[in-house]
Scaffold this motif. Sequence first.
Motif, PDB file in Angstrom:
ATOM      1  N   LEU A  54      -6.877 -13.482  -1.256  1.00 59.96           N
ATOM      2  CA  LEU A  54      -6.158 -12.250  -1.615  1.00 59.96           C
ATOM      3  C   LEU A  54      -5.974 -12.128  -3.127  1.00 59.96           C
ATOM      4  CD1 LEU A  54      -3.479 -12.190   1.218  1.00 59.96           C
ATOM      5  CD2 LEU A  54      -5.401 -10.597   0.917  1.00 59.96           C
ATOM      6  N   GLY A  58      -7.809  -9.178  -4.935  1.00 66.52           N
ATOM      7  CA  GLY A  58      -6.879  -8.253  -5.583  1.00 66.52           C
ATOM      8  C   GLY A  58      -7.269  -8.002  -7.033  1.00 66.52           C
ATOM      9  N   HIS A  61     -10.309  -5.811  -7.061  1.00 68.07           N
ATOM     10  CA  HIS A  61      -9.973  -4.403  -6.782  1.00 68.07           C
ATOM     11  C   HIS A  61      -9.353  -3.736  -8.011  1.00 68.07           C
ATOM     12  CE1 HIS A  61     -11.094  -4.261  -2.618  1.00 68.07           C
ATOM     13  NE2 HIS A  61     -10.297  -5.258  -2.290  1.00 68.07           N
ATOM     14  N   TYR A  62      -8.514  -4.469  -8.729  1.00 64.76           N
ATOM     15  CA  TYR A  62      -7.927  -3.887  -9.940  1.00 64.76           C
ATOM     16  C   TYR A  62      -9.019  -3.646 -10.983  1.00 64.76           C
ATOM     17  CZ  TYR A  62      -5.389  -3.133 -14.194  1.00 64.76           C
ATOM     18  OH  TYR A  62      -4.945  -2.576 -15.368  1.00 64.76           O
ATOM     19  N   PHE A  67      -7.362  -0.502  -7.420  1.00 62.97           N
ATOM     20  CA  PHE A  67      -5.909  -0.643  -7.494  1.00 62.97           C
ATOM     21  C   PHE A  67      -5.459  -0.210  -8.875  1.00 62.97           C
ATOM     22  CE2 PHE A  67      -5.681  -4.616  -4.512  1.00 62.97           C
ATOM     23  CZ  PHE A  67      -5.783  -3.813  -3.395  1.00 62.97           C
ATOM     24  N   TYR A  72      -1.259  -3.179  -7.906  1.00 64.15           N
ATOM     25  CA  TYR A  72      -1.779  -4.535  -8.106  1.00 64.15           C
ATOM     26  C   TYR A  72      -0.690  -5.533  -8.498  1.00 64.15           C
ATOM     27  CZ  TYR A  72      -4.189  -8.500 -10.128  1.00 64.15           C
ATOM     28  OH  TYR A  72      -4.594  -9.779 -10.419  1.00 64.15           O
ATOM     29  N   ARG A  75       1.188  -7.362  -5.745  1.00 67.07           N
ATOM     30  CA  ARG A  75       0.296  -8.269  -5.010  1.00 67.07           C
ATOM     31  C   ARG A  75       0.115  -9.575  -5.775  1.00 67.07           C
ATOM     32  NH1 ARG A  75      -1.669  -3.261  -3.335  1.00 67.07           N
ATOM     33  NH2 ARG A  75      -2.474  -3.200  -1.221  1.00 67.07           N
ATOM     34  N   TYR A  79       1.685 -12.860  -3.976  1.00 68.14           N
ATOM     35  CA  TYR A  79       0.693 -13.816  -3.472  1.00 68.14           C
ATOM     36  C   TYR A  79       0.546 -15.019  -4.394  1.00 68.14           C
ATOM     37  CZ  TYR A  79      -0.691  -9.977  -0.356  1.00 68.14           C
ATOM     38  OH  TYR A  79      -0.708  -8.972   0.567  1.00 68.14           O
TER      39      TYR A  79
END
Length: 188
Positions: A54, A58, A61-62, A67, A72, A75, A79
């Motif tokens: 994750l 993550g 994705h940012y 994100f 973001y 997360r 996490y």
Amino acid sequence: MIPFTETRTTPLPSELSFLLADHPRDSWERDPHFLRSTRNWIAAHRLFRDLAYLLRTGAEHYLDGDFDATSYAPRLSVYGDRLVRALHGHHRFEDLSFFPELSEADARFDEGLAILEADHLALDATLDGFTRVSNRALKLLQLDEAQARDEIGAVHDGAVRIEAFLDRHLGDEEDLVVPILLEHRLRG
């Protein structure tokens, strides 16, 4: 750039798989001595792998624009904190309670233990570097998102290293530990 500690990339020496032939991984679930405590220990390993995944995805994705900072940052914060705290607590339990029990049950564990303990030290240093860069990234996401991108690139690199490290270390740890637990009927 995070000064990550070099981590072991080679598998455990084959002589440390001394009971794995008698208790292969694909038979563990069916073994009557594969008890809840062992299942919980392996479930914790699965959680660590999931959290590292994750964190890596993550950051991806940012960086890919999927994100924004407001989706973001929480997360990364949640996490990252969960992974670092859980790993430190898990290793503390292993070092103070679990591994001494295994060592007492089967002296052959000690050679593998030296490798696992070295892994724990390397992981501690890597987690410390990851925490520092993640905290900087979280601050920059609030103050200057343009500068945050570079820092989040370093977060991503750290998450990739942690994910690879955990894949190697946790698999080796399971292959060494679970057969001893099953052979000596421990943790009941």
